[in-house]
Design a protein around this motif. Structure first.
Motif, PDB file in Angstrom:
ATOM      1  N   PRO A 225       0.814  -1.218   0.000  1.00  0.00           N
ATOM      2  CA  PRO A 225       0.000   0.000   0.000  1.00  0.00           C
ATOM      3  C   PRO A 225       0.847   1.268   0.000  1.00  0.00           C
ATOM      4  O   PRO A 225       1.798   1.391   0.773  1.00  0.00           O
ATOM      5  N   GLY A 226       0.498   2.190  -0.879  1.00  0.00           N
ATOM      6  CA  GLY A 226       1.181   3.470  -0.957  1.00  0.00           C
ATOM      7  C   GLY A 226       2.497   3.454  -1.700  1.00  0.00           C
ATOM      8  O   GLY A 226       3.150   4.503  -1.825  1.00  0.00           O
ATOM      9  N   MET A 227       2.914   2.284  -2.222  1.00  0.00           N
ATOM     10  CA  MET A 227       4.247   2.189  -2.823  1.00  0.00           C
ATOM     11  C   MET A 227       4.247   2.292  -4.343  1.00  0.00           C
ATOM     12  O   MET A 227       5.291   2.592  -4.937  1.00  0.00           O
ATOM     13  N   ALA A 228       3.131   2.056  -4.991  1.00  0.00           N
ATOM     14  CA  ALA A 228       3.112   2.126  -6.457  1.00  0.00           C
ATOM     15  C   ALA A 228       3.498   3.511  -6.940  1.00  0.00           C
ATOM     16  O   ALA A 228       4.212   3.657  -7.948  1.00  0.00           O
ATOM     17  N   GLU A 229       3.066   4.537  -6.225  1.00  0.00           N
ATOM     18  CA  GLU A 229       3.337   5.911  -6.659  1.00  0.00           C
ATOM     19  C   GLU A 229       4.720   6.412  -6.262  1.00  0.00           C
ATOM     20  O   GLU A 229       5.099   7.533  -6.622  1.00  0.00           O
ATOM     21  N   ARG A 230       5.497   5.610  -5.535  1.00  0.00           N
ATOM     22  CA  ARG A 230       6.818   6.071  -5.087  1.00  0.00           C
ATOM     23  C   ARG A 230       7.922   5.055  -5.384  1.00  0.00           C
ATOM     24  O   ARG A 230       9.048   5.206  -4.900  1.00  0.00           O
ATOM     25  N   THR A 231       7.647   4.026  -6.180  1.00  0.00           N
ATOM     26  CA  THR A 231       8.649   3.012  -6.500  1.00  0.00           C
ATOM     27  C   THR A 231       9.087   3.144  -7.957  1.00  0.00           C
ATOM     28  O   THR A 231       8.257   3.181  -8.868  1.00  0.00           O
ATOM     29  N   VAL A 232      10.405   3.204  -8.159  1.00  0.00           N
ATOM     30  CA  VAL A 232      10.994   3.202  -9.491  1.00  0.00           C
ATOM     31  C   VAL A 232      11.782   1.899  -9.628  1.00  0.00           C
ATOM     32  O   VAL A 232      12.691   1.634  -8.834  1.00  0.00           O
ATOM     33  N   THR A 233      11.433   1.094 -10.621  1.00  0.00           N
ATOM     34  CA  THR A 233      12.090  -0.185 -10.844  1.00  0.00           C
ATOM     35  C   THR A 233      13.069  -0.062 -11.999  1.00  0.00           C
ATOM     36  O   THR A 233      12.701   0.364 -13.092  1.00  0.00           O
ATOM     37  N   VAL A 234      14.328  -0.424 -11.735  1.00  0.00           N
ATOM     38  CA  VAL A 234      15.361  -0.397 -12.769  1.00  0.00           C
ATOM     39  C   VAL A 234      15.830  -1.823 -13.018  1.00  0.00           C
ATOM     40  O   VAL A 234      16.351  -2.484 -12.114  1.00  0.00           O
ATOM     41  N   GLY A 235      15.606  -2.304 -14.234  1.00  0.00           N
ATOM     42  CA  GLY A 235      15.991  -3.664 -14.599  1.00  0.00           C
ATOM     43  C   GLY A 235      17.140  -3.671 -15.586  1.00  0.00           C
ATOM     44  O   GLY A 235      17.547  -2.635 -16.116  1.00  0.00           O
ATOM     45  N   SER A 236      17.663  -4.869 -15.843  1.00  0.00           N
ATOM     46  CA  SER A 236      18.856  -4.992 -16.672  1.00  0.00           C
ATOM     47  C   SER A 236      18.875  -6.324 -17.398  1.00  0.00           C
ATOM     48  O   SER A 236      18.403  -7.340 -16.880  1.00  0.00           O
ATOM     49  N   SER A 237      19.473  -6.306 -18.583  1.00  0.00           N
ATOM     50  CA  SER A 237      19.637  -7.541 -19.350  1.00  0.00           C
ATOM     51  C   SER A 237      20.839  -8.357 -18.888  1.00  0.00           C
ATOM     52  O   SER A 237      21.005  -9.502 -19.302  1.00  0.00           O
ATOM     53  N   ALA A 238      21.691  -7.793 -18.038  1.00  0.00           N
ATOM     54  CA  ALA A 238      23.000  -8.397 -17.777  1.00  0.00           C
ATOM     55  C   ALA A 238      22.918  -9.676 -16.952  1.00  0.00           C
ATOM     56  O   ALA A 238      23.446 -10.717 -17.356  1.00  0.00           O
ATOM     57  N   LYS A 239      22.309  -9.613 -15.769  1.00  0.00           N
ATOM     58  CA  LYS A 239      22.383 -10.738 -14.840  1.00  0.00           C
ATOM     59  C   LYS A 239      21.326 -11.807 -15.148  1.00  0.00           C
ATOM     60  O   LYS A 239      21.642 -12.970 -15.338  1.00  0.00           O
ATOM     61  N   GLU A 240      20.065 -11.412 -15.177  1.00  0.00           N
ATOM     62  CA  GLU A 240      19.006 -12.403 -15.371  1.00  0.00           C
ATOM     63  C   GLU A 240      18.998 -12.976 -16.785  1.00  0.00           C
ATOM     64  O   GLU A 240      18.746 -14.168 -16.975  1.00  0.00           O
ATOM     65  N   LEU A 241      19.267 -12.140 -17.780  1.00  0.00           N
ATOM     66  CA  LEU A 241      19.227 -12.590 -19.171  1.00  0.00           C
ATOM     67  C   LEU A 241      20.595 -12.986 -19.698  1.00  0.00           C
ATOM     68  O   LEU A 241      20.702 -13.455 -20.834  1.00  0.00           O
ATOM     69  N   ARG A 242      21.641 -12.774 -18.887  1.00  0.00           N
ATOM     70  CA  ARG A 242      23.007 -13.164 -19.249  1.00  0.00           C
ATOM     71  C   ARG A 242      23.468 -12.447 -20.525  1.00  0.00           C
ATOM     72  O   ARG A 242      24.212 -13.000 -21.325  1.00  0.00           O
ATOM     73  N   MET A 243      23.029 -11.207 -20.703  1.00  0.00           N
ATOM     74  CA  MET A 243      23.346 -10.418 -21.891  1.00  0.00           C
ATOM     75  C   MET A 243      24.132  -9.175 -21.466  1.00  0.00           C
ATOM     76  O   MET A 243      23.699  -8.042 -21.639  1.00  0.00           O
ATOM     77  N   ILE A 244      25.314  -9.405 -20.898  1.00  0.00           N
ATOM     78  CA  ILE A 244      26.122  -8.332 -20.346  1.00  0.00           C
ATOM     79  C   ILE A 244      26.547  -7.357 -21.441  1.00  0.00           C
ATOM     80  O   ILE A 244      26.456  -6.143 -21.292  1.00  0.00           O
ATOM     81  N   GLY A 245      27.024  -7.891 -22.554  1.00  0.00           N
ATOM     82  CA  GLY A 245      27.558  -7.053 -23.610  1.00  0.00           C
ATOM     83  C   GLY A 245      26.519  -6.280 -24.396  1.00  0.00           C
ATOM     84  O   GLY A 245      26.878  -5.393 -25.177  1.00  0.00           O
ATOM     85  N   TRP A 246      25.250  -6.573 -24.213  1.00  0.00           N
ATOM     86  CA  TRP A 246      24.197  -5.866 -24.947  1.00  0.00           C
ATOM     87  C   TRP A 246      23.944  -4.469 -24.370  1.00  0.00           C
ATOM     88  O   TRP A 246      23.446  -3.612 -25.056  1.00  0.00           O
ATOM     89  N   ARG A 247      24.245  -4.264 -23.105  1.00  0.00           N
ATOM     90  CA  ARG A 247      24.109  -2.961 -22.433  1.00  0.00           C
ATOM     91  C   ARG A 247      22.719  -2.358 -22.585  1.00  0.00           C
ATOM     92  O   ARG A 247      22.542  -1.260 -23.118  1.00  0.00           O
ATOM     93  N   VAL A 248      21.730  -3.087 -22.111  1.00  0.00           N
ATOM     94  CA  VAL A 248      20.349  -2.613 -22.158  1.00  0.00           C
ATOM     95  C   VAL A 248      19.718  -2.750 -20.775  1.00  0.00           C
ATOM     96  O   VAL A 248      19.843  -3.793 -20.126  1.00  0.00           O
ATOM     97  N   GLY A 249      19.070  -1.697 -20.330  1.00  0.00           N
ATOM     98  CA  GLY A 249      18.300  -1.724 -19.088  1.00  0.00           C
ATOM     99  C   GLY A 249      16.966  -1.043 -19.313  1.00  0.00           C
ATOM    100  O   GLY A 249      16.701  -0.493 -20.393  1.00  0.00           O
ATOM    101  N   TRP A 250      16.116  -1.077 -18.314  1.00  0.00           N
ATOM    102  CA  TRP A 250      14.814  -0.424 -18.416  1.00  0.00           C
ATOM    103  C   TRP A 250      14.449   0.221 -17.087  1.00  0.00           C
ATOM    104  O   TRP A 250      14.838  -0.250 -16.016  1.00  0.00           O
ATOM    105  N   ILE A 251      13.745   1.324 -17.188  1.00  0.00           N
ATOM    106  CA  ILE A 251      13.262   2.048 -16.015  1.00  0.00           C
ATOM    107  C   ILE A 251      11.746   2.078 -16.098  1.00  0.00           C
ATOM    108  O   ILE A 251      11.185   2.565 -17.074  1.00  0.00           O
TER     109      ILE A 251
END
Length: 389
Positions: A225-251
Protein backbone atom coordinates in the motif's frame (compact mmCIF):
# COMPACT_ATOMS: atom_id res chain seq x y z
CA UNK A 1 50.47 21.79 -11.35
CA UNK A 2 47.81 19.11 -11.82
CA UNK A 3 44.27 20.30 -12.28
CA UNK A 4 42.17 20.04 -9.11
CA UNK A 5 39.80 17.11 -9.04
CA UNK A 6 36.13 18.09 -9.40
CA UNK A 7 34.33 18.00 -6.06
CA UNK A 8 31.88 15.39 -7.30
CA UNK A 9 34.77 12.94 -7.70
CA UNK A 10 36.36 13.42 -4.29
CA UNK A 11 34.84 10.28 -2.82
CA UNK A 12 34.58 8.16 -5.97
CA UNK A 13 36.51 4.90 -5.65
CA UNK A 14 37.34 2.08 -8.01
CA UNK A 15 35.68 -1.29 -7.53
CA UNK A 16 38.88 -3.38 -7.52
CA UNK A 17 37.50 -5.93 -9.96
CA UNK A 18 39.43 -4.58 -12.93
CA UNK A 19 42.71 -4.68 -11.04
CA UNK A 20 42.28 -8.33 -10.11
CA UNK A 21 41.09 -9.20 -13.59
CA UNK A 22 44.11 -7.51 -15.17
CA UNK A 23 46.44 -9.51 -12.94
CA UNK A 24 44.77 -12.75 -13.95
CA UNK A 25 44.70 -11.84 -17.65
CA UNK A 26 48.41 -11.02 -17.62
CA UNK A 27 49.31 -14.41 -16.16
CA UNK A 28 49.65 -17.76 -17.87
CA UNK A 29 48.19 -19.42 -14.79
CA UNK A 30 44.71 -20.97 -15.05
CA UNK A 31 43.09 -19.06 -12.21
CA UNK A 32 39.65 -19.71 -10.86
CA UNK A 33 38.00 -16.48 -12.05
CA UNK A 34 35.89 -15.53 -9.05
CA UNK A 35 36.59 -11.78 -9.20
CA UNK A 36 34.27 -10.55 -11.92
CA UNK A 37 30.53 -10.59 -12.55
CA UNK A 38 30.73 -12.39 -15.88
CA UNK A 39 28.75 -15.52 -16.66
CA UNK A 40 29.66 -18.69 -18.53
CA UNK A 41 26.02 -19.67 -19.18
CA UNK A 42 25.12 -18.32 -22.64
CA UNK A 43 22.16 -16.07 -23.41
CA UNK A 44 18.93 -17.27 -24.99
CA UNK A 45 19.91 -18.49 -28.50
CA UNK A 46 16.85 -16.83 -30.03
CA UNK A 47 18.06 -13.49 -28.66
CA UNK A 48 21.54 -14.07 -30.07
CA UNK A 49 20.10 -14.97 -33.48
CA UNK A 50 18.01 -11.80 -33.56
CA UNK A 51 21.03 -9.69 -32.65
CA UNK A 52 22.77 -11.02 -35.74
CA UNK A 53 19.75 -10.07 -37.88
CA UNK A 54 19.56 -6.62 -36.31
CA UNK A 55 23.00 -5.75 -37.67
CA UNK A 56 21.37 -5.55 -41.10
CA UNK A 57 18.18 -3.69 -40.14
CA UNK A 58 18.12 0.04 -40.78
CA UNK A 59 15.61 0.61 -37.98
CA UNK A 60 18.17 -0.70 -35.47
CA UNK A 61 20.80 1.77 -36.70
CA UNK A 62 18.91 4.83 -35.52
CA UNK A 63 18.78 7.39 -32.75
CA UNK A 64 15.01 7.05 -32.58
CA UNK A 65 13.03 6.63 -30.51
CA UNK A 66 15.05 8.36 -27.78
CA UNK A 67 13.18 6.57 -24.99
CA UNK A 68 13.74 3.13 -26.52
CA UNK A 69 12.01 0.79 -28.95
CA UNK A 70 8.28 0.61 -28.35
CA UNK A 71 8.23 -3.20 -28.26
CA UNK A 72 10.94 -3.41 -25.61
CA UNK A 73 9.23 -0.74 -23.52
CA UNK A 74 5.98 -2.69 -23.70
CA UNK A 75 7.71 -5.96 -22.79
CA UNK A 76 9.58 -4.39 -19.87
CA UNK A 77 6.44 -2.70 -18.53
CA UNK A 78 4.51 -5.97 -18.81
CA UNK A 79 7.33 -7.82 -17.04
CA UNK A 80 7.27 -5.44 -14.06
CA UNK A 81 3.46 -5.53 -14.05
CA UNK A 82 3.47 -9.32 -13.78
CA UNK A 83 5.93 -9.34 -10.88
CA UNK A 84 4.53 -6.38 -8.95
CA UNK A 85 0.81 -6.60 -9.67
CA UNK A 86 0.86 -2.88 -10.51
CA UNK A 87 -0.36 -1.95 -13.99
CA UNK A 88 2.33 -0.27 -16.08
CA UNK A 89 2.30 0.95 -19.68
CA UNK A 90 5.31 0.90 -21.98
CA UNK A 91 4.28 4.26 -23.43
CA UNK A 92 3.58 6.05 -20.16
CA UNK A 93 5.76 4.31 -17.58
CA UNK A 94 8.94 3.04 -19.23
CA UNK A 95 12.14 4.32 -20.78
CA UNK A 96 15.11 2.25 -21.92
CA UNK A 97 18.63 2.82 -20.56
CA UNK A 98 22.12 1.85 -21.66
CA UNK A 99 22.31 -0.83 -18.98
CA UNK A 100 20.91 -1.06 -15.48
CA UNK A 101 23.56 1.08 -13.80
CA UNK A 102 23.10 3.84 -16.36
CA UNK A 103 19.41 3.66 -15.51
CA UNK A 104 20.17 3.97 -11.78
CA UNK A 105 22.26 7.09 -12.37
CA UNK A 106 19.58 8.62 -14.58
CA UNK A 107 16.93 8.05 -11.90
CA UNK A 108 19.13 9.56 -9.19
CA UNK A 109 19.92 12.60 -11.32
CA UNK A 110 16.22 13.07 -12.04
CA UNK A 111 14.96 12.70 -8.47
CA UNK A 112 17.44 13.82 -5.78
CA UNK A 113 18.97 17.16 -4.86
CA UNK A 114 22.60 17.74 -3.90
CA UNK A 115 23.02 16.83 -0.22
CA UNK A 116 20.03 14.48 -0.08
CA UNK A 117 20.63 11.26 1.85
CA UNK A 118 20.02 7.98 0.04
CA UNK A 119 19.72 4.84 2.15
CA UNK A 120 21.58 1.77 0.88
CA UNK A 121 22.53 -1.51 2.52
CA UNK A 122 26.02 -2.39 3.75
CA UNK A 123 27.94 -4.15 2.20
CA UNK A 124 26.78 -2.98 -1.24
CA UNK A 125 28.13 -2.78 -4.77
CA UNK A 126 30.62 0.08 -4.99
CA UNK A 127 29.15 1.15 -8.32
CA UNK A 128 25.86 2.04 -6.63
CA UNK A 129 27.67 4.12 -4.00
CA UNK A 130 29.55 5.94 -6.75
CA UNK A 131 26.35 6.78 -8.60
CA UNK A 132 24.74 8.22 -5.49
CA UNK A 133 27.83 10.40 -5.07
CA UNK A 134 27.90 11.48 -8.73
CA UNK A 135 24.29 12.60 -8.42
CA UNK A 136 25.25 14.76 -5.42
CA UNK A 137 23.65 12.44 -2.88
CA UNK A 138 24.98 11.25 0.47
CA UNK A 139 25.03 7.45 0.95
CA UNK A 140 23.52 6.38 4.28
CA UNK A 141 24.51 2.81 5.12
CA UNK A 142 22.20 0.33 6.83
CA UNK A 143 23.84 -3.00 7.70
CA UNK A 144 23.07 -6.46 6.50
CA UNK A 145 24.38 -8.83 9.19
CA UNK A 146 25.01 -12.58 9.40
CA UNK A 147 26.24 -15.33 11.65
CA UNK A 148 28.84 -17.66 10.06
CA UNK A 149 27.03 -20.27 8.01
CA UNK A 150 23.82 -18.23 8.11
CA UNK A 151 22.06 -15.82 5.80
CA UNK A 152 22.21 -12.05 5.70
CA UNK A 153 19.53 -10.25 7.68
CA UNK A 154 18.47 -6.65 7.33
CA UNK A 155 18.91 -4.63 10.53
CA UNK A 156 15.41 -3.19 10.80
CA UNK A 157 16.21 -1.05 13.82
CA UNK A 158 19.15 0.51 12.00
CA UNK A 159 16.93 1.17 8.98
CA UNK A 160 14.45 3.09 11.10
CA UNK A 161 17.23 5.02 12.81
CA UNK A 162 18.93 5.94 9.53
CA UNK A 163 16.14 8.23 8.35
CA UNK A 164 16.65 11.95 8.96
CA UNK A 165 15.03 15.09 7.63
CA UNK A 166 17.61 15.01 4.81
CA UNK A 167 16.65 11.51 3.65
CA UNK A 168 14.75 11.50 0.36
CA UNK A 169 15.22 8.01 -1.08
CA UNK A 170 16.17 4.40 -0.55
CA UNK A 171 18.21 2.53 -3.18
CA UNK A 172 17.72 -1.18 -2.50
CA UNK A 173 18.40 -4.47 -4.25
CA UNK A 174 17.14 -7.99 -3.55
CA UNK A 175 19.03 -10.24 -3.85
CA UNK A 176 21.63 -7.63 -3.07
CA UNK A 177 25.06 -7.48 -4.59
CA UNK A 178 27.61 -8.57 -3.43
CA UNK A 179 26.01 -10.28 -0.43
CA UNK A 180 23.07 -12.17 -1.89
CA UNK A 181 21.05 -10.69 0.96
CA UNK A 182 17.31 -11.05 0.42
CA UNK A 183 14.38 -8.85 1.45
CA UNK A 184 11.49 -11.04 2.61
CA UNK A 185 7.86 -10.00 3.03
CA UNK A 186 8.52 -8.53 6.49
CA UNK A 187 11.53 -6.55 5.24
CA UNK A 188 9.57 -5.01 2.40
CA UNK A 189 6.67 -4.28 4.74
CA UNK A 190 9.04 -2.27 6.94
CA UNK A 191 10.56 -0.51 3.94
CA UNK A 192 7.13 0.42 2.60
CA UNK A 193 5.95 1.62 6.01
CA UNK A 194 8.96 3.92 6.31
CA UNK A 195 8.80 5.16 2.72
CA UNK A 196 5.13 6.08 3.05
CA UNK A 197 5.40 7.65 6.51
CA UNK A 198 8.49 9.71 5.57
CA UNK A 199 7.50 10.37 1.93
CA UNK A 200 10.60 8.64 0.53
CA UNK A 201 11.24 7.47 -3.01
CA UNK A 202 12.23 3.81 -3.43
CA UNK A 203 14.65 3.05 -6.26
CA UNK A 204 14.64 -0.71 -6.77
CA UNK A 205 17.64 -2.27 -8.50
CA UNK A 206 15.93 -5.38 -9.83
CA UNK A 207 18.92 -6.76 -11.75
CA UNK A 208 18.77 -10.07 -9.85
CA UNK A 209 15.26 -10.17 -8.42
CA UNK A 210 14.41 -13.57 -9.95
CA UNK A 211 17.79 -15.16 -9.16
CA UNK A 212 16.59 -16.46 -5.79
CA UNK A 213 17.35 -19.86 -4.27
CA UNK A 214 15.54 -22.43 -2.12
CA UNK A 215 12.14 -21.65 -3.71
CA UNK A 216 11.91 -18.22 -2.10
CA UNK A 217 9.07 -16.01 -3.32
CA UNK A 218 9.80 -12.94 -5.42
CA UNK A 219 8.36 -9.95 -3.55
CA UNK A 220 8.08 -6.61 -5.34
CA UNK A 221 7.74 -3.56 -3.06
CA UNK A 222 5.44 -1.65 -5.44
CA UNK A 223 2.71 -4.12 -4.45
CA UNK A 224 2.51 -2.73 -0.90
CA UNK A 225 0.00 0.00 0.00
CA UNK A 226 1.18 3.47 -0.96
CA UNK A 227 4.25 2.19 -2.82
CA UNK A 228 3.11 2.13 -6.46
CA UNK A 229 3.34 5.91 -6.66
CA UNK A 230 6.82 6.07 -5.09
CA UNK A 231 8.65 3.01 -6.50
CA UNK A 232 10.99 3.20 -9.49
CA UNK A 233 12.09 -0.18 -10.84
CA UNK A 234 15.36 -0.40 -12.77
CA UNK A 235 15.99 -3.66 -14.60
CA UNK A 236 18.86 -4.99 -16.67
CA UNK A 237 19.64 -7.54 -19.35
CA UNK A 238 23.00 -8.40 -17.78
CA UNK A 239 22.38 -10.74 -14.84
CA UNK A 240 19.01 -12.40 -15.37
CA UNK A 241 19.23 -12.59 -19.17
CA UNK A 242 23.01 -13.16 -19.25
CA UNK A 243 23.35 -10.42 -21.89
CA UNK A 244 26.12 -8.33 -20.35
CA UNK A 245 27.56 -7.05 -23.61
CA UNK A 246 24.20 -5.87 -24.95
CA UNK A 247 24.11 -2.96 -22.43
CA UNK A 248 20.35 -2.61 -22.16
CA UNK A 249 18.30 -1.72 -19.09
CA UNK A 250 14.81 -0.42 -18.42
CA UNK A 251 13.26 2.05 -16.01
CA UNK A 252 9.63 1.53 -15.01
CA UNK A 253 8.16 4.28 -12.85
CA UNK A 254 5.05 6.29 -12.04
CA UNK A 255 4.02 8.47 -14.95
CA UNK A 256 4.59 11.64 -12.89
CA UNK A 257 8.35 10.86 -12.78
CA UNK A 258 8.85 9.68 -16.33
CA UNK A 259 9.23 13.09 -17.97
CA UNK A 260 12.25 14.02 -15.86
CA UNK A 261 13.76 10.53 -16.06
CA UNK A 262 13.41 10.50 -19.86
CA UNK A 263 14.91 13.99 -20.08
CA UNK A 264 17.98 12.95 -18.08
CA UNK A 265 18.31 9.76 -20.12
CA UNK A 266 18.39 11.74 -23.35
CA UNK A 267 20.84 14.27 -21.91
CA UNK A 268 23.11 11.46 -20.71
CA UNK A 269 23.39 8.65 -23.29
CA UNK A 270 20.70 9.80 -25.78
CA UNK A 271 19.66 6.25 -26.66
CA UNK A 272 20.79 2.71 -25.78
CA UNK A 273 22.26 0.27 -28.28
CA UNK A 274 19.80 -0.05 -31.16
CA UNK A 275 20.91 -3.46 -32.40
CA UNK A 276 20.47 -4.92 -28.90
CA UNK A 277 17.01 -3.76 -27.87
CA UNK A 278 14.78 -6.17 -29.77
CA UNK A 279 17.00 -9.09 -28.81
CA UNK A 280 16.59 -8.15 -25.15
CA UNK A 281 12.81 -7.96 -25.63
CA UNK A 282 12.84 -11.50 -27.02
CA UNK A 283 14.98 -12.80 -24.14
CA UNK A 284 12.84 -11.04 -21.53
CA UNK A 285 9.62 -12.43 -23.00
CA UNK A 286 11.04 -15.96 -22.99
CA UNK A 287 12.75 -15.69 -19.60
CA UNK A 288 9.92 -17.29 -17.64
CA UNK A 289 10.75 -20.49 -19.53
CA UNK A 290 14.54 -20.20 -19.56
CA UNK A 291 15.04 -18.93 -15.99
CA UNK A 292 14.38 -22.08 -13.87
CA UNK A 293 17.25 -24.18 -15.25
CA UNK A 294 19.61 -21.24 -14.94
CA UNK A 295 18.68 -20.59 -11.31
CA UNK A 296 19.05 -24.29 -10.54
CA UNK A 297 22.62 -24.22 -11.85
CA UNK A 298 23.49 -21.10 -9.85
CA UNK A 299 22.06 -22.63 -6.68
CA UNK A 300 24.10 -25.81 -7.25
CA UNK A 301 27.26 -23.71 -7.48
CA UNK A 302 26.36 -21.83 -4.31
CA UNK A 303 25.67 -25.08 -2.49
CA UNK A 304 28.99 -26.57 -3.56
CA UNK A 305 31.02 -23.56 -2.43
CA UNK A 306 29.15 -23.34 0.88
CA UNK A 307 29.82 -27.05 1.46
CA UNK A 308 33.50 -26.66 0.53
CA UNK A 309 33.86 -23.73 2.95
CA UNK A 310 31.92 -25.30 5.82
CA UNK A 311 33.16 -24.08 9.19
CA UNK A 312 34.56 -20.83 7.78
CA UNK A 313 32.85 -17.46 8.36
CA UNK A 314 30.81 -17.62 5.16
CA UNK A 315 27.55 -15.74 4.67
CA UNK A 316 25.11 -17.88 2.70
CA UNK A 317 23.53 -15.93 -0.18
CA UNK A 318 19.80 -16.31 -0.74
CA UNK A 319 20.30 -15.57 -4.42
CA UNK A 320 22.44 -13.77 -6.95
CA UNK A 321 25.90 -14.53 -8.27
CA UNK A 322 28.27 -14.17 -5.32
CA UNK A 323 29.03 -14.79 -1.65
CA UNK A 324 31.27 -13.19 0.95
CA UNK A 325 33.79 -14.60 3.44
CA UNK A 326 34.69 -12.54 6.51
CA UNK A 327 38.47 -12.83 6.45
CA UNK A 328 38.95 -10.45 9.38
CA UNK A 329 38.24 -13.47 11.60
CA UNK A 330 41.78 -14.58 10.67
CA UNK A 331 43.44 -11.26 11.48
CA UNK A 332 43.74 -10.06 7.87
CA UNK A 333 41.84 -7.69 5.61
CA UNK A 334 40.32 -8.31 2.21
CA UNK A 335 43.31 -6.95 0.28
CA UNK A 336 45.68 -9.33 2.06
CA UNK A 337 43.33 -12.25 1.57
CA UNK A 338 43.03 -11.43 -2.12
CA UNK A 339 46.82 -11.59 -2.55
CA UNK A 340 47.04 -14.88 -0.66
CA UNK A 341 44.26 -16.38 -2.73
CA UNK A 342 46.10 -15.47 -5.93
CA UNK A 343 48.97 -17.65 -4.70
CA UNK A 344 46.46 -20.50 -4.44
CA UNK A 345 45.16 -19.98 -7.97
CA UNK A 346 42.00 -18.05 -7.03
CA UNK A 347 41.27 -14.56 -8.34
CA UNK A 348 38.88 -12.83 -5.92
CA UNK A 349 38.10 -9.22 -5.02
CA UNK A 350 38.40 -7.46 -1.68
CA UNK A 351 35.28 -5.61 -0.62
CA UNK A 352 37.18 -2.56 0.64
CA UNK A 353 35.07 0.46 -0.24
CA UNK A 354 31.96 -1.62 -0.90
CA UNK A 355 30.04 -0.09 2.00
CA UNK A 356 30.99 1.38 5.35
CA UNK A 357 34.17 0.98 7.36
CA UNK A 358 33.64 -2.75 7.87
CA UNK A 359 33.39 -3.69 4.19
CA UNK A 360 37.13 -4.28 3.89
CA UNK A 361 36.91 -7.30 6.17
CA UNK A 362 35.27 -9.34 3.39
CA UNK A 363 36.41 -11.11 0.24
CA UNK A 364 33.94 -11.91 -2.54
CA UNK A 365 33.62 -15.10 -4.57
CA UNK A 366 31.59 -14.84 -7.79
CA UNK A 367 30.22 -18.24 -8.84
CA UNK A 368 28.47 -17.26 -12.09
CA UNK A 369 31.49 -17.77 -14.34
CA UNK A 370 32.97 -21.07 -13.15
CA UNK A 371 31.27 -24.49 -13.54
CA UNK A 372 30.89 -27.05 -10.79
CA UNK A 373 33.79 -29.23 -11.89
CA UNK A 374 36.24 -26.31 -11.60
CA UNK A 375 34.82 -25.17 -8.24
CA UNK A 376 35.39 -28.54 -6.58
CA UNK A 377 38.38 -28.47 -4.25
CA UNK A 378 38.15 -24.75 -3.61
CA UNK A 379 37.84 -25.32 0.14
CA UNK A 380 41.40 -26.61 0.58
CA UNK A 381 42.81 -23.69 -1.41
CA UNK A 382 40.92 -21.13 0.65
CA UNK A 383 42.02 -22.73 3.92
CA UNK A 384 45.65 -22.67 2.82
CA UNK A 385 45.30 -18.97 1.93
CA UNK A 386 43.77 -18.24 5.35
CA UNK A 387 46.34 -20.35 7.18
CA UNK A 388 43.83 -22.73 8.74
CA UNK A 389 45.09 -26.05 7.34
Amino acid sequence: MPRPRPRRLQHIQGIGVDQMGNLADASDRDYLRLENLDVDIPPDPDAVAYTEQALHLDGCNSYLPFTGKAHLRDVAAKHVTQISGVEYSGERNCTIAAGGLSGILNVLLATIEEGDEVIITDPIYRGLINRVLLAGGVPKFVPFTFQPGGEWKLDGHALRSAITDRTTAMLLMSPSMPTGGYFDQDDWHLVSELCVSHDLLLILDSAMERLVFDNRPIVHPASFPGMAERTVTVGSSAKELRMIGWRVGWIVAPEALMGDIAAVSMANVVVPVGIAQEAVAIALERSAVTMPQYVTELQARRDLIVEELAGLPVAVPAGGWSLLIRVSDFGIDGDTASKRLLDQGICATSMAGWGGAQAGQYIRFVFSNEPLDRLRGIGAKVRRALGVL
